[in-house]
Write an enzyme that holds these catalytic residues in place. Structure first.
Site, short mmCIF file in Angstrom:
data_model
loop_
_atom_site.label_atom_id
_atom_site.label_comp_id
_atom_site.label_asym_id
_atom_site.label_seq_id
_atom_site.Cartn_x
_atom_site.Cartn_y
_atom_site.Cartn_z
N TYR A 138 0.82 -1.21 0.00
CA TYR A 138 0.00 0.00 0.00
C TYR A 138 0.86 1.27 0.00
CZ TYR A 138 -4.74 -1.82 0.84
OH TYR A 138 -5.97 -2.40 0.73
N LYS A 188 2.99 -15.25 2.92
CA LYS A 188 3.24 -16.03 1.71
C LYS A 188 4.75 -16.26 1.65
CE LYS A 188 1.82 -17.80 -2.28
NZ LYS A 188 0.93 -18.98 -2.40
N ASP A 220 -3.05 -18.14 0.80
CA ASP A 220 -4.02 -18.85 -0.06
C ASP A 220 -4.75 -19.92 0.75
OD1 ASP A 220 -1.57 -20.17 0.12
OD2 ASP A 220 -1.58 -20.89 -1.96
N ASP A 244 -6.56 -6.89 4.10
CA ASP A 244 -7.65 -6.24 3.37
C ASP A 244 -8.57 -7.30 2.77
OD1 ASP A 244 -9.10 -4.14 2.05
OD2 ASP A 244 -8.04 -4.68 0.20
N ASP A 248 -12.50 -8.91 4.37
CA ASP A 248 -13.77 -8.88 3.62
C ASP A 248 -14.38 -10.27 3.58
OD1 ASP A 248 -13.62 -6.14 2.97
OD2 ASP A 248 -14.35 -6.50 0.93
#
Ligand code: IPM
Ligand code: MG
Length: 353
Positions: A138, A188, A220, A244, A248
């Site tokens: 970001y 990751k 994942d 983020d 959600d």
């Protein structure tokens, strides 16, 4: 307590008005609260040509806590990137150093039917995602779009310093200590160096918290496990972009994104509190939105910034009560419950408070 109230765009003003009613009711009961309102996002652009006007940032800096509605709307989509409403949000997070973003996903038993997953998969769900909020891809430099070898390339930089990872790790371990003492760090590390460092620092910090069981999961797999068996998680800590996305996904486990609050904290527990959902331009101005995520954000403000657990519990219990009474805004309405407007929901919470 000084609270900067930043309603923002879309449904922001309607839902924040309900949370302000709750704060006013607490003030009637003797709480010492000062509130001042300022524009942010598209409203900031309209008022001052800037999604985070100077005066709004000054007010937020000066306040003990910030209450934010939501930012964004289709009328601002064509603006230059630095003028877009989302930039105002990212800048206030960065300027106030709000590096720890707490996103709980809690299922109210009466709303199990509103989740898209089977009730037995989600019933009893109580999960906390701690998302790093001021670093990662970001904010990493360099970033941009330029011509290389005769064609356009877009690039961003995923970057974490060890101090950035360490400080959010301490927040996450502290929260896990007060919850189920289980912390899952999501990254990751099988592909990204940035994640490799993240994981190493998590393991180092874990030595300070021997009571907390630390586990590691690739993002994942974490996305899959959240949908397959979400109750295996107690507290999750992860970087900005993974957080983020996962938050959600987690919000849908609880039936409606309209129910979930969030806190963004600096190292002194100063915080900005906002619902997880966005500005929902399609229903803005219609008194249809669900104000409960914003009201629950006020409860988080009491819990984390004001360290007033009794009042936080009182607000959360008032919300539980209106849900138990069968009151529902459109997003959580099911057959046999009573459909109410945004302001009716706010009034009901105040009454139950
Ligand atoms: C969020 C939002 C923001 C983010 C957007 C609006 C910039 O999706 O708070 O999760 O990506 O952080
Ligand atoms: Mg998001």
């Amino acid at each position: 307590m000084k609270i900067a109230v930043l309603p923002g765009d879309g449904i922001g003003p309607e839902i924040v008005a309900q949370a302000v009613k709750v704060l006013e009711a607490l003030r009637t009961d003797g709480a010492k609260i000062e509130m001042e309102t300022a524009p942010i996002g598209g409203a900031g652009y309209d008022a001052a040509g800037d999604p985070l006007p100077e005066a709004t940032l000054a007010l937020a800096r000066d306040a003990d806590a910030v209450l934010l509605g939501a930012v964004g709307g289709p009328q601002y989509d064509a603006l230059d990137r630095p003028l877009r409403p989302e930039r105002g949000l990212l800048r206030i997070r960065k300027e106030l150093n709000l590096f720890a973003n707490l996103r709980p996903a809690l299922l109210y038993p009466e709303l199990a039917g509103a989740s898209s997953l089977k009730p037995e998969v989600v019933s009893g769900l109580d999960l906390m995602i701690v998302r790093e909020l001021t670093g990662d891809v970001y904010f990493g430099q360099p970033r941009g779009i330029e011509i290389r070898n005769g064609e356009r390339v877009g690039f961003n930089t995923m970057l974490y310093s060890e101090s950035e990872v360490r400080r959010v790790a301490h927040v996450a371990f502290g929260i896990a200590m007060k919850r189920g003492k289980k912390l899952c760090s999501v990254e990751k590390a099988n592909v990204l160096e940035c994640s490799e460092l993240w994981k190493e620092v998590m393991i180092e910090v874990s030595k300070d918290y021997p009571e907390v069981a630390l586990t590691h999961m690739y993002v994942d797999n974490a996305a899959m496990q959240l949908i397959r068996a979400p109750k295996q998680f107690d507290t999750i800590v992860t970087g900005n972009i993974f957080g983020d996305i996962l938050s959600d996904a987690a919000s849908m486990l609880s039936g409606s994104i309209g129910m979930l609050p969030s806190a963004s904290l600096d190292e002194h527990n100063k915080g900005m509190y906002e619902p997880i959902h966005g500005s929902a331009p399609d229903i803005a101005g219609k008194n249809l939105a669900n104000p409960l995520a914003t009201i629950l954000s006020v409860a988080m403000m009491y819990r984390y910034t004001f360290a007033d657990i009794a009042t936080a519990d009182r607000i959360e219990n008032a919300v539980k009560q209106v849900i138990a009474q069968g009151l529902r805004t459109g997003d959580i309405w099911t057959e046999g419950t009573r459909r109410v407007s945004c302001s009716e929901m706010g009034d009901a919470v105040v009454k139950s408070l």
